[in-house]
Every structure is written in C-alpha cells, then in structure tokens.
Design a protein around this motif. Structure first.
Motif, mmCIF file in Angstrom:
data_model
loop_
_atom_site.group_PDB
_atom_site.id
_atom_site.type_symbol
_atom_site.label_atom_id
_atom_site.label_comp_id
_atom_site.label_asym_id
_atom_site.label_seq_id
_atom_site.Cartn_x
_atom_site.Cartn_y
_atom_site.Cartn_z
ATOM 1 N N GLN A 414 18.627 28.226 81.665
ATOM 2 C CA GLN A 414 19.117 26.910 82.104
ATOM 3 C C GLN A 414 18.905 26.735 83.606
ATOM 4 O OE1 GLN A 414 20.278 24.640 80.134
ATOM 5 N NE2 GLN A 414 20.964 25.657 78.285
ATOM 6 N N MET A 416 16.720 28.231 85.556
ATOM 7 C CA MET A 416 15.292 28.096 85.887
ATOM 8 C C MET A 416 14.842 26.655 85.650
ATOM 9 S SD MET A 416 13.608 31.474 84.126
ATOM 10 C CE MET A 416 14.483 33.032 84.153
ATOM 11 N N ALA A 417 15.233 26.120 84.498
ATOM 12 C CA ALA A 417 14.797 24.759 84.161
ATOM 13 C C ALA A 417 15.410 23.746 85.128
ATOM 14 C CB ALA A 417 15.188 24.445 82.719
ATOM 15 N N GLN A 420 13.718 23.769 88.702
ATOM 16 C CA GLN A 420 12.412 23.110 88.749
ATOM 17 C C GLN A 420 12.565 21.602 88.584
ATOM 18 O OE1 GLN A 420 9.419 24.570 89.275
ATOM 19 N NE2 GLN A 420 10.261 26.621 89.460
ATOM 20 N N ARG A 421 13.500 21.207 87.728
ATOM 21 C CA ARG A 421 13.707 19.775 87.497
ATOM 22 C C ARG A 421 14.237 19.108 88.766
ATOM 23 N NH1 ARG A 421 17.458 19.725 83.274
ATOM 24 N NH2 ARG A 421 15.936 20.404 81.756
#
Lengths: 536, 136
Positions: A414, A416-417, A420-421
């Motif tokens: 979660q 990591m995502a 980047q988002r």
C-alpha cells in the motif's frame, strides 16, 4: 593538514565570540535536560562530538571492499556501512546461476569464512564501527571467526547487524526462510553477541529500509517499535535479563524531506524507547534507557532527474539528523537513483558530513531546537501517534501470525503504491520530477556517472567455483549434517553456523541446508543441487 | 474490446519492488488487467507465466543492473518458444544509452526518465492495439 578529528570541538564560542553552553533549557529547574530520562533531548548532556560519519560501501570481492574501506577511513570516515551484493543479501553463493550477473555490483560478495577475514583485515575494529547490511544467518558467526583469525579480541569488537524477521520478506532483503526461523536467527544472534561480543550492537532495528517503501514517519517508527517489543519479549521469555541486551539495541532511522517532522520523530523515538524499557520491561541500567540512534538519509527522496539536486537533499536531511542529535549518520549518494554509489558520490556524501560537522557546527549545542513551541508540540504528537499505531498492530494479534497472514506485506505494498501515486498526481512536490522539470537533453550535470557501471566480478565467481573444488567434501558434508541437526533441534543456531564455517561450508550451503531441515527445497529457485547429494 | 492484459514483475535477485507495485496499481486504475508476478522471477518463469496467462505485453521493472543480462535472456527465451509477445521495461536505473541498446535488441518500449502516467498508459495501449491488429 588534519583529518578534522581534533577540530570538532575547537569552537566553544560562536564566530562572534559568544560563549556557548553545552545545552540550553527553560528557567524551570524541573524541565527536561539532555542526557536525562526520558532522553527526548539526547542521550548525553554534551554535544555529539563523536558523531560517526559513514558512507555505504562494499563492491566486488572482499579484498576489493577492504581497499574501499581503507580509502574511506583515510578520507575521514569514522564508521563503515557494508552492504552485501544481491546474492550475499539473499544468502546465495556467487556461483548460483541467478547471482553471477550481480556478483559484487551492488555491494560486497561474501560467501565463506575467509571472505569476512579479508573484508575486516587491518581495520581497527575497536575504533571503527562497521554497520552490516548482510545476511543475518551468517554475519555474526563469520565476523567472530574473522576476529579470531585476525587475533582481535572478540570482547572489543565493535559493529552492528540488522535484524528484521517480521519484515524482510515483504519489502527488501528477502532470505526465503519462514518467519519463525528468521525470528530464531535474530534471537540466537543477539544471545550469541551478549555472550561473546559485548561491545557489538547485536540488534539494529533498521526502520530505514522499510520506510523506503514509502511509509510515513509514524508508520516507520510504529513498525520499528512493534519489532523491538516483539524481539524483546521473546528474549525475556528465554530468561535473558533485559539489561544484558537492551544497551546493545540501536535504531537506524530514515530521514526524508519533511525537516521538522524527522527531527520530532527522532526526539519522540528516544522518549518512547526509554519509557518502554523502564516502565514495561523493567530496565534499570541507564544505558538500556538511552537508545543509540543512527541514521541514513532517504534514497527514496532522491531523483534520477537533475541529480545535482540530490546533494542539496542529502545535506538538508543530514542537517535535520545533526539537529536531532543522532549518534551516526550516512548520506545517500547523489547517484543513488540510478546506480550503486560511484566513488565521486561517496566523497560528496562524506564531505557533506564533514562540512556539517566542522563548518556549520549544528552539534556544538545539544538539542538546539528543544523548547521550540513547534518542535515540542510535534514531538508530543509523533509520540502519541506512534504509540497508538503500535497498539493497533499489537491488538491485531501475535506479530508472527500477522506476518504469516500477509498483514505487513500489505502495509508495504500500500505504501509503495501511495508514494508513487502522490508523486505522479502531484500531491507531493518533487523538484525535477513533477515540477520544475527540464527536457532530458538539458539534464546533463553529473549525468555521466550514470553511464559508468560496475561490471559483475565474474572472475570472482570462477575463483569461488575453483575454491569449492579444493575443499574436503567429507568434512563439508559432516559439518552440514551437524548443522541440519542443529536447525532441527534447539541449540544456538549461530554457534552451529560458526562450527560449520570452520569446515569451509559456504553461506549459500548453510542457507540451503537450513531450508531443507525446515522441510523446504534446498534452493528457492530450483537451480542448485545440495552438496551432500552431489557427493552421494 | 477485451481489456488489455499485462504481466508485471521483476527479474533475478533485484529486490526493489516499488516501481512494479506502482505500475500495477496505475494500470489497474486505468481498467487494464494485470497478472502480477512480483519479485524473484527468472527469464524462464516469466516467459512461461506470460504464455499461461495469455498476456498482451510483458512489463519488467528494473532497478539493478542485472536487467542488462536478464532482459536479453528473456528475449532469447521468448524467441526460442516462438513467442513474439512485446516486452517493455522501466526504471530509473536505465540510462539513455542502455535504453537504445535494449530497443535494438528487441524491447518494444523503455520507460526511463520521468514519464507521466498518461504517457505510459498511452504507449502501452498503442502497443496492444497494433499487436492485436497484426495478429488479427
């Protein structure tokens, strides 16, 4: 010329001649002082004169890395941080089909007893502290054997090793062991050090690498404290006295770009640790209460675009760390976004630390930000949030069970995502990436270092293959059998590793044999046969 | 049209997963289908899983120099299998000159530098469209 060692405290005044106190405090006599419980303001009352400067190092075979160490020490490094290459980190020998192409490129290649001896040769191990990002199964035993061979007394040996049994498989440094075995390795390793290597930091809680997944500072420290509490309880269950191991725990924190929050995080960390050790675990030794905080500036915050900007990022983060009063630091190099540190980038990182210590002097006064309305408020809030988050995790159940259920893997994925988002949607400004970008053809400054690569050390792979053939395989197999018995039993696994290493068993063979004894395939990748079978 | 289908993962011992996870989420949010194989894959295993899942495109996230050896090996494996599925790679470790080298070897697209989400998605859509047209 001087290496600056004797110059750290050469300025007891400001440049204008104003005399400085070691620290400043409120008129209220009861206000907290540095060096006193709960250590929010620092481990010691006097400024961190001996701040350890490190840079990440390790390349090629051990002998090559040893030269790199000496070069860094000659240039003023007062500590070392050695990282293994991909194979060494995963516990695979360099001749493993998947490890060959990265042999020595991202760190040092170590797979046998003599590698550790070559790595540590002629390093003053009682003065220069070596922080190890190496495989936890073999590092302490191999270090102990190296010290023995180098005639260095074990009880004087300094250094440290990272343990993260709850998280390694989920973000980085996966070793492909089940969590119970990883925990046993950590506990046995700490117990081994308590017995034989009293000056060695047997347990570094490295919150750096799991915060690099993108976890925020509250989550970073909550995960860190969760693991410290878990391992501490398990050591107490073994009957160890809290004061026998707590002084040798250190926390290696990350430092990102949110300047004041990072400072508050470190102040809150010292406070949480001391309260926890005294009030929950009953520690009495003052050294058990004042935790050593070491640090590393954030690689995740660095960009492949306009790499010169990373030097600025590194120096701002280093300033935050110095103001927070850490005991040791290292700066992620400006080229980290696209390569293993180049020698030039190493030197800039080291020089940044030296400029900070010798010219800007933030460490002249301990906790210079103590008493700031903002920093104190932020410290309190960080403490509350970290403690609350730890409780949330602990209320969910036994940490090993949470690991098996994939709770931590999910936390990292979660993060990591989200990270980047946040960058791609522009919610988190990153200069050179989502704002103030320049066309690629104009982005040339310091770019040339990206094109220079470290080739895999294939000659070392050949050397290991040849060396393996010179061993007495009867001796190796006997040692592996004894080691497998130790894995199946409950003897101290690190002592068993030490015995096996004496018989020239390799790190990869130990890992594979441990996997077999645990009912798993010898090689996670199914590419390598066990040596015992090869002989039969 | 059937949703575009991608395999996303990393190769060898490269343990950096941030990029792969981020791309997976980005594609899923764009209503594309992802077969996520995570870390610790070999060229063989990627080729096999791509065929099994019947993906349109194989995407490899690269954050260590191992890709310089392993991506060409993956291309070889696919060739041996008679599989002409496009391979794309991405990651900050990929330099400008290596990007060209990889393209010359047969990689269909390279995402280095700082491509926007839209650039990545548009490139992948175009790739799938032309591949499907070619096959149809």
């Amino acid at each position: 010329m001087t290496n600056g060692k004797d110059m750290n405290n050469a300025h007891p005044t400001t440049r204008s001649g104003i005399e400085l106190q070691p620290y400043y405090m409120d008129a209220d006599e009861n206000a907290e002082r540095p060096g006193e419980f709960p250590f929010t303001r620092g481990r010691r009352a006097t400024a961190a004169a001996g701040l350890i400067h490190r840079e990440l190092s390790g390349e090629g075979p051990a002998k090559k890395s040893n030269e790199q160490f000496k070069y860094l020490i000659e240039h003023g490094s007062t500590g070392l941080d050695v990282i293994g290459d991909a194979g060494s980190a995963a516990g695979l020998d360099p001749d493993h089909p998947l490890a060959r192409v990265s042999c020595g490129t991202q760190g040092v290649s170590v797979c046998r007893r003599q590698d550790m001896t070559d790595l540590l040769r002629d390093i003053p191990l009682d003065k220069v502290s070596i922080s190890c990002s190496l495989n936890p199964l073999t590092t302490v035993a191999a270090t102990a054997l190296a010290a023995e061979e180098l005639n260095f007394p074990l009880e004087k040996l300094r250094g440290s090793l990272i343990h993260a049994p709850l998280y390694v498989e989920s973000c980085c440094y996966a070793v492909h062991f089940p969590v119970e075995f990883r925990t046993r390795v950590a506990l046995d390793s700490i117990e081994f050090c308590t017995k034989y290597m009293p000056k060695y930091h047997s347990y570094i809680e490295d919150t750096y690498f799991f915060s690099e997944s993108g976890n925020d500072p509250v989550e970073e420290m909550a995960l860190g404290f969760l693991q410290i509490r878990f391992l501490t309880r398990r050591l107490l269950e073994r009957g160890l006295d809290i004061d026998s191991f707590a002084p040798r725990i250190a926390i290696l924190v990350n430092c990102g770009m949110d300047f004041f929050e990072e400072i508050a995080k470190i102040r809150a960390t010292r406070r949480i640790y001391s309260k926890m050790m005294r009030d929950e675990f009953g520690a009495k030794d003052p050294r058990s209460l004042a935790v050593v905080v070491t640090s590393h500036t954030s690689g995740l915050s660095l960009t492949a675009q306009q790499p010169a900007n990373n030097i600025i990022r590194g120096s701002m983060q280093a300033m935050a760390l110095a103001l927070a009063g850490v005991q040791a630091m290292e700066i992620s190099t400006f080229d980290e976004a696209f390569r293993t540190p180049s020698p030039e980038a190493h030197m800039v990182g080291l020089r940044t630390q030296q400029i900070l210590s010798l010219e800007a002097l933030p460490g002249k006064v301990t906790d210079p930000l103590g008493g700031s309305y903002f920093v104190e408020s932020l410290t309190d809030e960080m403490e509350n949030r970290i403690v609350a988050r730890v409780k949330e995790f602990e209320d969910m159940g036994d940490p090993e069970e949470l690991e098996r259920k994939g709770v931590f893997a999910d936390v990292f994925q979660q993060a990591m995502a989200k990270q980047q988002r946040d960058v791609s949607k522009g919610r988190q400004p990153v200069v050179g990436v989502n704002c103030h970008a320049v066309p690629e053809e104009q982005d040339t400054l310091l770019r040339d270092v990206a094109e220079r690569k470290i080739e895999p050390y294939l000659s070392h792979v050949e050397e290991i293959i040849a060396w393996k053939k010179t061993r007495s395989m009867d001796r190796v197999n006997d040692a592996l059998k004894r080691f497998a018995d130790a894995v199946e039993g409950d003897a101290n696994i690190i002592e068993a590793v030490r015995d096996a290493l004496r018989a020239d068993v390799t790190f990869g063979e130990l890992k594979g044999t441990a996997r077999q004894a645990l009912g798993l395939d010898y090689d996670y990748y199914g590419r390598v046969e066990p040596p015992m079978k090869a002989v039969a | 049209m059937e949703r575009e289908h991608f395999l996303i993962g990393t190769l060898g011992l490269d343990q950096h997963e941030n990029g792969a996870v981020a791309v997976r989420r980005m594609l899923e949010e764009a209503q594309m289908r992802v077969t996520y194989v995570g870390r610790f894959n070999t060229p063989d295993s990627i080729a096999e899983e791509a065929a099994q899942a019947g993906v349109d495109v194989i995407g490899i996230s690269c954050h260590s120099w191992e890709y310089l050896d392993m991506v060409p090996e993956l291309l070889e494996k696919l060739k041996e299998r008679g599989d002409d599925r496009p391979v794309v790679i991405g990651g900050s470790v990929i330099t400008a000159s290596d990007a060209e080298r990889m393209k010359a070897l047969g990689v269909s697209a390279v995402f280095n530098g700082a491509p926007s989400d839209d650039q990545i998605i548009d490139t992948l859509r175009d790739l799938v469209r032309s591949k499907r047209t070619e096959t149809a």
